[in-house]
Design a protein around this motif. Structure first.
Motif, PDB file in Angstrom:
ATOM      1  N   VAL A 139      -2.489  -1.540  15.780  1.00 11.60           N
ATOM      2  CA  VAL A 139      -3.787  -1.027  15.196  1.00 11.60           C
ATOM      3  C   VAL A 139      -4.473  -2.731  14.813  1.00 11.60           C
ATOM      4  O   VAL A 139      -3.694  -3.352  14.314  1.00 11.60           O
ATOM      5  CB  VAL A 139      -3.882  -0.240  14.064  1.00 11.60           C
ATOM      6  CG1 VAL A 139      -3.416   1.053  14.725  1.00 11.60           C
ATOM      7  CG2 VAL A 139      -2.927  -0.678  12.965  1.00 11.60           C
ATOM      8  N   ASN A 140      -5.655  -2.665  14.675  1.00 15.38           N
ATOM      9  CA  ASN A 140      -6.377  -3.957  14.392  1.00 15.38           C
ATOM     10  C   ASN A 140      -7.352  -3.503  13.497  1.00 15.38           C
ATOM     11  O   ASN A 140      -8.262  -2.748  13.658  1.00 15.38           O
ATOM     12  CB  ASN A 140      -6.987  -4.537  15.852  1.00 15.38           C
ATOM     13  CG  ASN A 140      -7.305  -5.909  15.594  1.00 15.38           C
ATOM     14  OD1 ASN A 140      -7.942  -6.106  14.877  1.00 15.38           O
ATOM     15  ND2 ASN A 140      -6.551  -6.685  16.553  1.00 15.38           N
ATOM     16  N   SER A 141      -7.775  -4.528  12.534  1.00  7.33           N
ATOM     17  CA  SER A 141      -8.803  -4.176  11.567  1.00  7.33           C
ATOM     18  C   SER A 141     -10.045  -4.051  12.006  1.00  7.33           C
ATOM     19  O   SER A 141     -11.174  -3.696  11.580  1.00  7.33           O
ATOM     20  CB  SER A 141      -8.606  -5.384  10.224  1.00  7.33           C
ATOM     21  OG  SER A 141      -8.845  -6.776  10.937  1.00  7.33           O
ATOM     22  N   LEU A 190       7.492   0.256  18.129  1.00  8.88           N
ATOM     23  CA  LEU A 190       7.200  -0.329  16.984  1.00  8.88           C
ATOM     24  C   LEU A 190       5.717  -0.501  16.668  1.00  8.88           C
ATOM     25  O   LEU A 190       4.839   0.219  17.469  1.00  8.88           O
ATOM     26  CB  LEU A 190       7.776  -1.616  17.158  1.00  8.88           C
ATOM     27  CG  LEU A 190       7.437  -2.531  18.184  1.00  8.88           C
ATOM     28  CD1 LEU A 190       7.796  -4.030  17.640  1.00  8.88           C
ATOM     29  CD2 LEU A 190       8.690  -2.344  19.331  1.00  8.88           C
ATOM     30  N   VAL A 191       5.599  -0.987  15.764  1.00  4.65           N
ATOM     31  CA  VAL A 191       3.933  -0.970  15.295  1.00  4.65           C
ATOM     32  C   VAL A 191       3.638  -2.291  14.710  1.00  4.65           C
ATOM     33  O   VAL A 191       4.562  -3.149  14.173  1.00  4.65           O
ATOM     34  CB  VAL A 191       4.028  -0.056  13.727  1.00  4.65           C
ATOM     35  CG1 VAL A 191       2.535  -0.302  13.315  1.00  4.65           C
ATOM     36  CG2 VAL A 191       4.178   1.196  14.204  1.00  4.65           C
ATOM     37  N   SER A 192       2.346  -2.714  15.039  1.00  7.58           N
ATOM     38  CA  SER A 192       1.665  -3.792  14.604  1.00  7.58           C
ATOM     39  C   SER A 192       0.371  -3.475  13.720  1.00  7.58           C
ATOM     40  O   SER A 192      -0.446  -2.697  14.235  1.00  7.58           O
ATOM     41  CB  SER A 192       1.394  -4.958  15.731  1.00  7.58           C
ATOM     42  OG  SER A 192       0.440  -4.412  16.379  1.00  7.58           O
ATOM     43  N   MET A 193      -0.018  -4.105  12.751  1.00  4.32           N
ATOM     44  CA  MET A 193      -1.057  -3.948  12.316  1.00  4.32           C
ATOM     45  C   MET A 193      -1.697  -5.319  11.949  1.00  4.32           C
ATOM     46  O   MET A 193      -1.148  -6.109  11.213  1.00  4.32           O
ATOM     47  CB  MET A 193      -0.798  -3.294  10.697  1.00  4.32           C
ATOM     48  CG  MET A 193      -0.635  -1.847  10.794  1.00  4.32           C
ATOM     49  SD  MET A 193       0.150  -1.226   9.601  1.00  4.32           S
ATOM     50  CE  MET A 193       1.534  -2.182   9.378  1.00  4.32           C
ATOM     51  N   LYS A 194      -2.758  -5.573  12.521  1.00  2.65           N
ATOM     52  CA  LYS A 194      -3.162  -6.931  12.438  1.00  2.65           C
ATOM     53  C   LYS A 194      -4.516  -7.068  11.770  1.00  2.65           C
ATOM     54  O   LYS A 194      -5.497  -6.391  12.241  1.00  2.65           O
ATOM     55  CB  LYS A 194      -3.351  -7.646  13.890  1.00  2.65           C
ATOM     56  CG  LYS A 194      -1.921  -7.746  14.514  1.00  2.65           C
ATOM     57  CD  LYS A 194      -1.865  -8.588  15.700  1.00  2.65           C
ATOM     58  CE  LYS A 194      -0.339  -8.645  16.324  1.00  2.65           C
ATOM     59  NZ  LYS A 194      -0.537  -9.267  17.546  1.00  2.65           N
ATOM     60  N   ALA A 195      -4.617  -7.952  10.822  1.00  9.38           N
ATOM     61  CA  ALA A 195      -5.656  -8.511  10.118  1.00  9.38           C
ATOM     62  C   ALA A 195      -6.042  -9.841  10.297  1.00  9.38           C
ATOM     63  O   ALA A 195      -5.160 -10.575  10.637  1.00  9.38           O
ATOM     64  CB  ALA A 195      -5.633  -7.841   8.811  1.00  9.38           C
ATOM     65  N   SER A 196      -7.100 -10.277   9.858  1.00  3.29           N
ATOM     66  CA  SER A 196      -7.365 -11.796  10.223  1.00  3.29           C
ATOM     67  C   SER A 196      -7.342 -12.613   8.802  1.00  3.29           C
ATOM     68  O   SER A 196      -7.502 -13.806   8.982  1.00  3.29           O
ATOM     69  CB  SER A 196      -8.739 -12.047  10.676  1.00  3.29           C
ATOM     70  OG  SER A 196      -9.752 -11.572   9.752  1.00  3.29           O
ATOM     71  N   THR A 197      -6.902 -11.986   7.754  1.00  2.95           N
ATOM     72  CA  THR A 197      -6.738 -12.504   6.752  1.00  2.95           C
ATOM     73  C   THR A 197      -5.230 -12.373   6.276  1.00  2.95           C
ATOM     74  O   THR A 197      -4.640 -11.608   6.360  1.00  2.95           O
ATOM     75  CB  THR A 197      -7.328 -12.161   5.513  1.00  2.95           C
ATOM     76  OG1 THR A 197      -7.105 -10.851   4.937  1.00  2.95           O
ATOM     77  CG2 THR A 197      -8.972 -12.049   5.705  1.00  2.95           C
ATOM     78  N   VAL A 198      -4.628 -13.773   5.376  1.00  2.00           N
ATOM     79  CA  VAL A 198      -3.275 -13.468   5.025  1.00  2.00           C
ATOM     80  C   VAL A 198      -2.922 -12.274   4.006  1.00  2.00           C
ATOM     81  O   VAL A 198      -1.863 -11.544   4.226  1.00  2.00           O
ATOM     82  CB  VAL A 198      -2.755 -14.937   4.400  1.00  2.00           C
ATOM     83  CG1 VAL A 198      -1.546 -14.572   3.650  1.00  2.00           C
ATOM     84  CG2 VAL A 198      -3.013 -16.044   5.487  1.00  2.00           C
ATOM     85  N   GLU A 199      -3.881 -12.029   3.209  1.00  2.00           N
ATOM     86  CA  GLU A 199      -3.683 -10.946   1.941  1.00  2.00           C
ATOM     87  C   GLU A 199      -3.583  -9.610   2.608  1.00  2.00           C
ATOM     88  O   GLU A 199      -2.768  -9.032   2.487  1.00  2.00           O
ATOM     89  CB  GLU A 199      -4.946 -11.226   1.089  1.00  2.00           C
ATOM     90  CG  GLU A 199      -4.604 -10.464  -0.313  1.00  2.00           C
ATOM     91  CD  GLU A 199      -3.339 -11.019  -0.985  1.00  2.00           C
ATOM     92  OE1 GLU A 199      -3.085 -12.357  -0.332  1.00  2.00           O
ATOM     93  OE2 GLU A 199      -2.881 -10.323  -1.705  1.00  2.00           O
TER      94      GLU A 199
END
Ligand code: SF4
Length: 372
Positions: A139-141, A190-199
């Protein structure tokens, strides 16, 4: 916060693959990257050769975009030509997943919620089980479900912390996808959750890890060019990996695939998670230099990083720091006035004249390197 859950182990690849890999459980954190060009049935030999270079550099898994049937067929062919575990990145079209699973593809990245009817999801899961292939939910922000996106926007309008809200939305989006696989009694994912900011990346992965025992693929999406991408990934991963959060990593860069692998490897090494291999210690170079440090490092980096040796290599521009660093390095090279010195553990073992050109210095260095 540290992840106290014992992670489940996800197995990639069945008996048809020359290399089986496990993610999660007690397995080492793996490094992955993504191929940066369309895959077609022509030129697969060249791709397979580059996969060997990536493997030497420490890459464990390579993902390919599969937007159509031609690329699915090419990936199936490629999987029979390499020992590298390959991942098919698929959006929406379950037939592409089924096609890839005809071959020895180790993992599919597809979201069950995007496939369509439950029968289609069941068909993909059933074939993945038959082939011992894993699946990654990603999933992606930037592509949250509409209701979650609206919720994020509404809460942000009220002035709530946007990073936290978006992180919670990512976890919720991932949880929904997880629910589909769990209902089908499929656990090899498995799962990935990707956002473009570190926080946001840190917050969503921490929250997910506190609730689930599912291995996480870490990555910062759209991280940017080499420098900003490495900085963001380093900051995010270094806050998560020491807590046991993250079983596989990808450093996304608008840069070369080799640099993605090298960056991932360096981050794991600096976090104390991957040990061994070659460590290059090189000076930034300044006006005192008598030796082209930058040129040497760029000529040698791939070869040195591919060596299966546990050594430190020092590359210094001048004698101000050269010999000092050399004491700790297994092998080093430094400028010294009109000479280039090769040293081992602080002892000068070869001297080359600068006027002989860099080829002579490279040859002298190689001769000593081969003795290690
Ligand atoms: S080793 Fe010499 S050339 Fe390199 S940064 Fe230090 S002083 Fe400058």
């Amino acid at each position: 916060m540290s992840s106290t859950k014992t992670l489940r182990t996800v197995a990639l690849g069945g008996s048809g693959m020359t290399k089986q890999l496990k993610i999660g459980g007690s397995s080492p954190v793996s490094i992955q990257t993504m191929w940066k060009a369309p895959l077609s049935s022509t030129g697969l030999d060249e791709v397979a050769r580059e996969l060997m270079v990536l493997e030497q550099l420490g890459c464990d898994i390579v993902r390919f975009a599969v937007p159509d049937m031609d690329s699915a067929e090419a990936l199936v062919s490629l999987a029979s030509m390499t020992s590298m575990p390959l991942v098919a990145d698929i959006h929406f079209d379950w037939r592409l997943a089924l096609k890839c699973l005809d071959g020895n593809v180790a993992k599919i990245r597809i979201n069950p919620g995007n496939i369509g009817s439950r029968d289609k999801v069941r068909e993909v899961v059933s074939k993945a089980k038959d082939k011992n292939a894993a699946i990654r939910i990603g999933v992606n922000s930037g592509s949250l479900p509409a209701d979650l996106r609206e919720k994020v926007e509404a809460q942000a309008a009220k002035g709530s912390s946007s990073a936290l809200i978006r992180a919670e939305a990512l976890v919720e989006a991932a949880s929904r996808e997880v629910g589909v696989f769990e209902e089908l009694n499929f656990q090899n994912y498995l799962v990935s959750m990707k956002a473009s900011t570190v926080e946001e990346t840190v917050l969503c992965n921490e929250a997910f890890a506190s609730r689930f025992d599912i291995p996480l693929h870490l990555g910062v999406t759209e991280a940017g060019p080499l420098i900003s991408g490495v900085v963001k990934s380093t900051l995010a991963f270094s806050r998560l990996l020491p807590k046991g959060i993250g079983s596989t990593v990808r450093v996304s860069l608008s840069d070369s695939i080799r640099n993605e692998v090298i960056a991932g490897r360096e981050i794991l090494a600096e976090c104390g998670i991957r040990t061994g291999g070659v460590r290059i210690v090189s000076c930034p170079r300044c006006g005192r230099n008598g030796f082209d440090v930058h040129g040497f490092v760029s000529r040698w980096e791939t070869e040195l990083m591919s060596l299966k040796k546990d050594i430190t290599v020092a590359v210094m521009g001048c004698v101000v720091n050269g010999p000092g660093e050399g004491k700790h390095a297994d092998i080093g090279i430094t400028g010294a006035g009109d000479k280039v010195l090769i040293f081992r553990r602080g002892e000068i073992v070869k001297t080359v004249s600068v006027s002989d050109g860099y080829e002579s210095a490279d040859a002298a260095f190689r001769e000593e390197l081969n003795k290690l």
